[in-house]
Write a protein that holds these residues in place. Sequence first.
Motif, PDB file in Angstrom:
ATOM      1  N   ASP A   1      26.110  81.788  67.019  1.00  0.00           N
ATOM      2  CA  ASP A   1      26.153  82.980  66.174  1.00  0.00           C
ATOM      3  C   ASP A   1      27.009  82.757  64.923  1.00  0.00           C
ATOM      4  O   ASP A   1      26.661  83.205  63.824  1.00  0.00           O
ATOM      5  CB  ASP A   1      26.701  84.179  66.955  1.00  0.00           C
ATOM      6  CG  ASP A   1      25.721  84.699  67.997  1.00  0.00           C
ATOM      7  OD1 ASP A   1      24.525  84.343  67.913  1.00  0.00           O
ATOM      8  OD2 ASP A   1      26.151  85.456  68.890  1.00  0.00           O
ATOM      9  N   LEU A   2      28.143  82.069  65.082  1.00  0.00           N
ATOM     10  CA  LEU A   2      29.101  81.937  63.986  1.00  0.00           C
ATOM     11  C   LEU A   2      28.776  80.788  63.036  1.00  0.00           C
ATOM     12  O   LEU A   2      28.997  80.904  61.823  1.00  0.00           O
ATOM     13  CB  LEU A   2      30.504  81.744  64.570  1.00  0.00           C
ATOM     14  CG  LEU A   2      31.664  81.591  63.577  1.00  0.00           C
ATOM     15  CD1 LEU A   2      31.772  82.824  62.687  1.00  0.00           C
ATOM     16  CD2 LEU A   2      32.968  81.331  64.334  1.00  0.00           C
TER      17      LEU A   2
ATOM     18  N   ILE B 220      39.135  81.358  74.242  1.00  0.00           N
ATOM     19  CA  ILE B 220      37.743  81.295  73.789  1.00  0.00           C
ATOM     20  C   ILE B 220      37.629  81.331  72.265  1.00  0.00           C
ATOM     21  O   ILE B 220      36.898  80.531  71.665  1.00  0.00           O
ATOM     22  CB  ILE B 220      36.903  82.418  74.428  1.00  0.00           C
ATOM     23  CG1 ILE B 220      36.885  82.263  75.955  1.00  0.00           C
ATOM     24  CG2 ILE B 220      35.481  82.402  73.876  1.00  0.00           C
ATOM     25  CD1 ILE B 220      36.287  80.975  76.452  1.00  0.00           C
ATOM     26  N   GLU B 221      38.332  82.262  71.631  1.00  0.00           N
ATOM     27  CA  GLU B 221      38.191  82.391  70.177  1.00  0.00           C
ATOM     28  C   GLU B 221      38.704  81.149  69.460  1.00  0.00           C
ATOM     29  O   GLU B 221      38.063  80.645  68.520  1.00  0.00           O
ATOM     30  CB  GLU B 221      38.920  83.647  69.680  1.00  0.00           C
ATOM     31  CG  GLU B 221      38.386  84.939  70.266  1.00  0.00           C
ATOM     32  CD  GLU B 221      36.891  85.114  70.036  1.00  0.00           C
ATOM     33  OE1 GLU B 221      36.396  84.772  68.928  1.00  0.00           O
ATOM     34  OE2 GLU B 221      36.201  85.584  70.972  1.00  0.00           O
ATOM     35  N   ARG B 222      39.844  80.650  69.880  1.00  0.00           N
ATOM     36  CA  ARG B 222      40.365  79.414  69.277  1.00  0.00           C
ATOM     37  C   ARG B 222      39.459  78.231  69.585  1.00  0.00           C
ATOM     38  O   ARG B 222      39.281  77.342  68.747  1.00  0.00           O
ATOM     39  CB  ARG B 222      41.786  79.138  69.788  1.00  0.00           C
ATOM     40  CG  ARG B 222      42.835  80.118  69.275  1.00  0.00           C
ATOM     41  CD  ARG B 222      44.213  79.731  69.783  1.00  0.00           C
ATOM     42  NE  ARG B 222      44.603  78.407  69.303  1.00  0.00           N
ATOM     43  CZ  ARG B 222      45.574  77.669  69.831  1.00  0.00           C
ATOM     44  NH1 ARG B 222      46.244  78.123  70.894  1.00  0.00           N
ATOM     45  NH2 ARG B 222      45.880  76.493  69.332  1.00  0.00           N
ATOM     46  N   LEU B 223      38.904  78.216  70.773  1.00  0.00           N
ATOM     47  CA  LEU B 223      37.996  77.143  71.157  1.00  0.00           C
ATOM     48  C   LEU B 223      36.770  77.107  70.249  1.00  0.00           C
ATOM     49  O   LEU B 223      36.361  76.036  69.776  1.00  0.00           O
ATOM     50  CB  LEU B 223      37.576  77.315  72.614  1.00  0.00           C
ATOM     51  CG  LEU B 223      36.441  76.404  73.118  1.00  0.00           C
ATOM     52  CD1 LEU B 223      36.847  74.938  73.032  1.00  0.00           C
ATOM     53  CD2 LEU B 223      36.071  76.778  74.559  1.00  0.00           C
ATOM     54  N   VAL B 224      36.183  78.252  70.000  1.00  0.00           N
ATOM     55  CA  VAL B 224      34.990  78.309  69.138  1.00  0.00           C
ATOM     56  C   VAL B 224      35.332  77.783  67.749  1.00  0.00           C
ATOM     57  O   VAL B 224      34.570  76.995  67.165  1.00  0.00           O
ATOM     58  CB  VAL B 224      34.448  79.752  69.073  1.00  0.00           C
ATOM     59  CG1 VAL B 224      33.362  79.870  68.000  1.00  0.00           C
ATOM     60  CG2 VAL B 224      33.904  80.164  70.442  1.00  0.00           C
ATOM     61  N   ASP B 225      36.473  78.188  67.207  1.00  0.00           N
ATOM     62  CA  ASP B 225      36.911  77.660  65.913  1.00  0.00           C
ATOM     63  C   ASP B 225      37.094  76.149  65.972  1.00  0.00           C
ATOM     64  O   ASP B 225      36.725  75.418  65.044  1.00  0.00           O
ATOM     65  CB  ASP B 225      38.226  78.313  65.484  1.00  0.00           C
ATOM     66  CG  ASP B 225      38.035  79.722  64.945  1.00  0.00           C
ATOM     67  OD1 ASP B 225      36.901  80.043  64.529  1.00  0.00           O
ATOM     68  OD2 ASP B 225      39.006  80.492  64.944  1.00  0.00           O
TER      69      ASP B 225
ATOM     70  N   LYS C 160      27.006  77.109  55.684  1.00  0.00           N
ATOM     71  CA  LYS C 160      25.667  77.165  55.112  1.00  0.00           C
ATOM     72  C   LYS C 160      25.617  76.184  53.955  1.00  0.00           C
ATOM     73  O   LYS C 160      26.456  76.237  53.055  1.00  0.00           O
ATOM     74  CB  LYS C 160      25.374  78.587  54.620  1.00  0.00           C
ATOM     75  CG  LYS C 160      24.014  78.763  53.976  1.00  0.00           C
ATOM     76  CD  LYS C 160      23.854  80.196  53.486  1.00  0.00           C
ATOM     77  CE  LYS C 160      22.501  80.379  52.798  1.00  0.00           C
ATOM     78  NZ  LYS C 160      22.353  81.784  52.286  1.00  0.00           N
ATOM     79  N   PRO C 161      24.666  75.245  53.945  1.00  0.00           N
ATOM     80  CA  PRO C 161      24.627  74.253  52.867  1.00  0.00           C
ATOM     81  C   PRO C 161      24.574  74.903  51.492  1.00  0.00           C
ATOM     82  O   PRO C 161      23.907  75.928  51.286  1.00  0.00           O
ATOM     83  CB  PRO C 161      23.340  73.471  53.161  1.00  0.00           C
ATOM     84  CG  PRO C 161      23.109  73.638  54.624  1.00  0.00           C
ATOM     85  CD  PRO C 161      23.595  75.023  54.944  1.00  0.00           C
ATOM     86  N   GLY C 162      25.295  74.310  50.560  1.00  0.00           N
ATOM     87  CA  GLY C 162      25.328  74.808  49.190  1.00  0.00           C
ATOM     88  C   GLY C 162      25.694  73.696  48.228  1.00  0.00           C
ATOM     89  O   GLY C 162      26.052  72.579  48.631  1.00  0.00           O
ATOM     90  N   ILE C 163      25.610  73.981  46.939  1.00  0.00           N
ATOM     91  CA  ILE C 163      25.921  72.988  45.911  1.00  0.00           C
ATOM     92  C   ILE C 163      27.405  72.608  46.009  1.00  0.00           C
ATOM     93  O   ILE C 163      28.280  73.477  45.924  1.00  0.00           O
ATOM     94  CB  ILE C 163      25.586  73.536  44.511  1.00  0.00           C
ATOM     95  CG1 ILE C 163      24.088  73.854  44.419  1.00  0.00           C
ATOM     96  CG2 ILE C 163      25.986  72.536  43.439  1.00  0.00           C
ATOM     97  CD1 ILE C 163      23.165  72.674  44.657  1.00  0.00           C
TER      98      ILE C 163
END
Length: 490
Positions: A313-314, A271-276, A320-323
């Motif tokens: 959630d992650l 699961i954890e690797r899948l989410v990544d 998050k968009p940024g310059i």
Amino acid sequence: MRTHEIPDGILPRQRGLYYGGAWHEPLAGMYAETINPSYNEPIASAPVADTGDVDAAVQAAHKAFPGWASTLPAARGRFLREAAAVLRKHAMPLAQLDALNNGNPVSALANDAVFAADCLEYFAGLATEIKGETIPMGDGNLNYTLQEPLGVIARIVAYNHPLMFAAARLAAPLAAGNTVVVKAPDQAPLSILRLAELIGDVFPPGVVAFLCGGSECGEAMGKHPLVRKITLIGGVPTGKAVMRSASDGLKPVLLELGGKNALIAYPDADIERLVDGIIGGMNFTWSGQSCGSTSRVFLHESIHDQVLKKVVDLLPRRHKPGIPTDPATTMGSLVSRAQLEKVERYVGVGQEEGGRLVCGGKRPADPSLKDGFFYEATVFADMQPHMRLAREEVFGPVMSVFKWENENTLFEQVNGVDFGLTGSVWTKDLNTAHRAARRLNTGYVWINNSSQHFMGAPFGGVKQSGIGREECFAELLEFTYTKNVNLKFG
């Protein structure tokens, strides 16, 4: 980084077209502003090549071809290695320039010049391996084949990795003895101009050329009678236009086009690797502007809710968009207003068709991003195969999540699109992994992985995702033709 804050030495000094070993003003005197998509501000002007400019560049490349083709393969390899060394030396300034011009994060772009250098070195090593074969013909005959270079190759590259694609895609045709004319993407041409400054004079005059321009330039390259093959990294509509322009001359094409790629998660997936893998596979770093993005995620019903919640959630914390020129940024901007508006239309269509918006779906609220072409990482759930968002390539940060139960139905849905570039399978069972890989109608499959390329492994698609393979020995042979020679003794 506003336009007036650009560090010294980042922008190209030249504003012309490079061919024949020299810089030239466009014949019609046309220039176009190229912008910083983070602020929608002009950066600098770039030349616009028309049919006359294309003819001049191709003629110069055609003139240089016999000398380059007769250069010993090992010597051609040395030229490629010298170009690779220059790229490694200038990797970070080139990344800063692309971040400024196409909106991708500089921290991620830093590897683009390194990958291109790897590619140049890989094909430099293969330059001596373009070999023919002998064919038994009985006593009195010697029959053998030669792999001959084609001539002038036209390469049109995409805006999501301009520097990397332009430099890396020089390698195979040059190693095989061809000369190359590169067309920069009109949205982000500046790093190609800088590339010409850096490596143009590494090669003999005329061997490489770098043009900027729009559709007229690309069409002229495809139609020019001295261009022997034309290649594209781009979208399906552009790929069809390239094939049309090449058809009158019966030119072969090499096309790496779009994708609507599937990631398939089985019940036993880690699961954890899948989410990544789900988040990484969508290439949110590039705002989803990647042909290999796994934009369709098929989660088995037994893990669907758990995995979807973890992704939602992650994702906003990771991307998050940024310059883009800020080294801390993990998600940049879209390349243009037109691309931003296209993404917004698809998000609207997804909601109208019944998709459940569970993440993103709007421009960021950060006031420092208000003028740029930013869009949040977006996820739709409860998707159905008939929806447009489930079938059409967005080329933006929009991912669709499906729930599946029956494996046969799953693959009907996965393969039921016009694309076939990549696929990703997540399971701990080897039998399941190999079975799924065989059933995927794609040119490239990751198992318990996503988004990674491997030098020497053939990359390319089927159906409307393209024609041919790159990043491997087969790409080298794409730029040769087979000549048969029969010698009769006595």
